[in-house]
Structure formats: C-alpha cells, structure tokens
Design a protein around this motif. Structure first.
Motif, PDB file in Angstrom:
ATOM      1  N   TRP A 119     -10.309  -9.831   3.771  1.00  0.00           N
ATOM      2  CA  TRP A 119      -9.046  -8.989   4.429  1.00  0.00           C
ATOM      3  C   TRP A 119      -7.749  -9.879   4.283  1.00  0.00           C
ATOM      4  O   TRP A 119      -7.988 -11.299   4.198  1.00  0.00           O
ATOM      5  N   GLY A 120      -6.641  -8.986   4.171  1.00  0.00           N
ATOM      6  CA  GLY A 120      -5.263  -9.736   4.058  1.00  0.00           C
ATOM      7  C   GLY A 120      -4.804  -9.839   5.455  1.00  0.00           C
ATOM      8  O   GLY A 120      -5.466  -9.600   6.410  1.00  0.00           O
ATOM      9  N   GLN A 121      -3.679 -10.598   5.505  1.00  0.00           N
ATOM     10  CA  GLN A 121      -2.872 -10.739   6.698  1.00  0.00           C
ATOM     11  C   GLN A 121      -2.328  -9.615   7.458  1.00  0.00           C
ATOM     12  O   GLN A 121      -1.894  -9.676   8.761  1.00  0.00           O
ATOM     13  N   GLY A 122      -2.240  -8.824   6.666  1.00  0.00           N
ATOM     14  CA  GLY A 122      -1.487  -7.509   7.368  1.00  0.00           C
ATOM     15  C   GLY A 122      -0.132  -7.676   7.106  1.00  0.00           C
ATOM     16  O   GLY A 122       0.708  -8.459   6.987  1.00  0.00           O
ATOM     17  N   THR A 123       0.544  -6.240   7.217  1.00  0.00           N
ATOM     18  CA  THR A 123       2.170  -6.131   6.933  1.00  0.00           C
ATOM     19  C   THR A 123       2.353  -4.890   7.830  1.00  0.00           C
ATOM     20  O   THR A 123       1.550  -3.903   8.213  1.00  0.00           O
ATOM     21  N   GLN A 124       3.513  -5.057   8.861  1.00  0.00           N
ATOM     22  CA  GLN A 124       3.723  -4.370   9.885  1.00  0.00           C
ATOM     23  C   GLN A 124       4.500  -2.972   9.431  1.00  0.00           C
ATOM     24  O   GLN A 124       5.578  -3.117   8.591  1.00  0.00           O
ATOM     25  N   VAL A 125       4.322  -1.876   9.683  1.00  0.00           N
ATOM     26  CA  VAL A 125       5.015  -0.676   9.458  1.00  0.00           C
ATOM     27  C   VAL A 125       5.264   0.054  10.840  1.00  0.00           C
ATOM     28  O   VAL A 125       4.462   0.209  11.336  1.00  0.00           O
ATOM     29  N   THR A 126       6.629   0.174  10.635  1.00  0.00           N
ATOM     30  CA  THR A 126       7.173   0.908  11.977  1.00  0.00           C
ATOM     31  C   THR A 126       8.107   2.099  11.715  1.00  0.00           C
ATOM     32  O   THR A 126       8.805   1.916  10.646  1.00  0.00           O
ATOM     33  N   VAL A 127       7.817   3.249  12.368  1.00  0.00           N
ATOM     34  CA  VAL A 127       8.350   4.498  11.826  1.00  0.00           C
ATOM     35  C   VAL A 127       9.222   4.677  13.033  1.00  0.00           C
ATOM     36  O   VAL A 127       8.566   5.187  14.183  1.00  0.00           O
ATOM     37  N   SER A 128      10.368   4.676  12.951  1.00  0.00           N
ATOM     38  CA  SER A 128      11.150   5.206  14.348  1.00  0.00           C
ATOM     39  C   SER A 128      12.456   5.530  13.916  1.00  0.00           C
ATOM     40  O   SER A 128      13.131   4.835  12.599  1.00  0.00           O
ATOM     41  N   SER A 129      13.050   6.232  14.411  1.00  0.00           N
ATOM     42  CA  SER A 129      14.538   6.695  14.313  1.00  0.00           C
ATOM     43  C   SER A 129      15.373   5.719  15.172  1.00  0.00           C
ATOM     44  O   SER A 129      16.769   5.987  15.000  1.00  0.00           O
TER      45      SER A 129
END
Length: 129
Positions: A119-129
């Motif tokens: 597993w990788g360490q992860g990357t944050q995805v934020t979908v917001s206006s």
C-alpha cells in the motif's frame, strides 16, 4: 524494498477532474494486480478501481462508473486513476495498492483490500466549491 507512492491529489471544484498517479519502486508492476481504494472520515476503505495483471480487465465501483478510469504504464512502472465529473462524495484519501495474486471474479479483478499486500501512503482528494 517495495514501495508505492501516490501523487496528484488536491482540492477541486465539483465537476472537475484530477489524475492520480502511483509510482512503484523495488518491484515491477507488470506482474501485480493494482487497485485504487479510498477512505473517507468515519467510513470503511472501499475499492474504487482495479486492474488485472494477467488480462488487463478492470473493475470500477458503481459509484464511479463512467467517471473514473484506471490505466497502467508498465514501461514507466506507473498506474493512474483518471477522475472526471468529480462530486463532493468523492472526497477521501485515495490509496493505490498492489497484489501479486491476480484474483478475478468472472473476468473482473477483486476489489477487496484484503487481497492487496502493498500500500501507498495515500493522497487527499477534496471536492468542494
């Protein structure tokens, strides 16, 4: 040492696009099934998109079908997750994972986290206006 490193996450407006990248080191991705998973706060980790090492067949969760595409570039030892028409509910930490076991159900790779060993360490995805 086997390592996966994700990149490409960030803040995007609803309807926007992102491409996540997963770089492998210490092993050759050609022989591994690859999955993209995500985990939102308070929720279980879920399989988003997976790609088989033997057949190249793919799996996409119903929630992302038609919007997300998984691809691999074996020459670069990279895997990508192309995300279009992003929605606020896509907000999560996204992880890539690799499995030496190419487990298929029918012709689709299995999207269970238990199948994937690295597993990788992860990357944050934020979908917001």
């Amino acid at each position: 040492q086997l390592q996966l490193v994700e990149s490409g996450g960030g803040l995007v407006q609803p309807g926007g696009s992102l491409r996540l990248s997963c770089a492998a080191s210490g092993f050759t991705l050609d022989y591994y099934a690859i999955g993209w998973f995500r985990q939102a706060p308070g929720k279980e980790r879920e399989g988003v998109s997976c790609i088989s090492s033997s057949t190249g067949s793919t799996y996409h969760a119903n929630s992302v079908k038609g919007r997300f595409t998984i691809s691999r570039d074996n020459a670069k030892n990279m895997v990508y997750l192309h995300m279009n028409s992003l929605k606020p509910e896509d907000t999560a930490v996204y992880y890539c994972a690799a499995s030496p076991r190419d487990v298929l159900v029918g012709d689709q790779p299995v999207a269970s986290p238990a199948v994937y060993d690295y597993w990788g360490q992860g990357t944050q995805v934020t979908v917001s206006s």
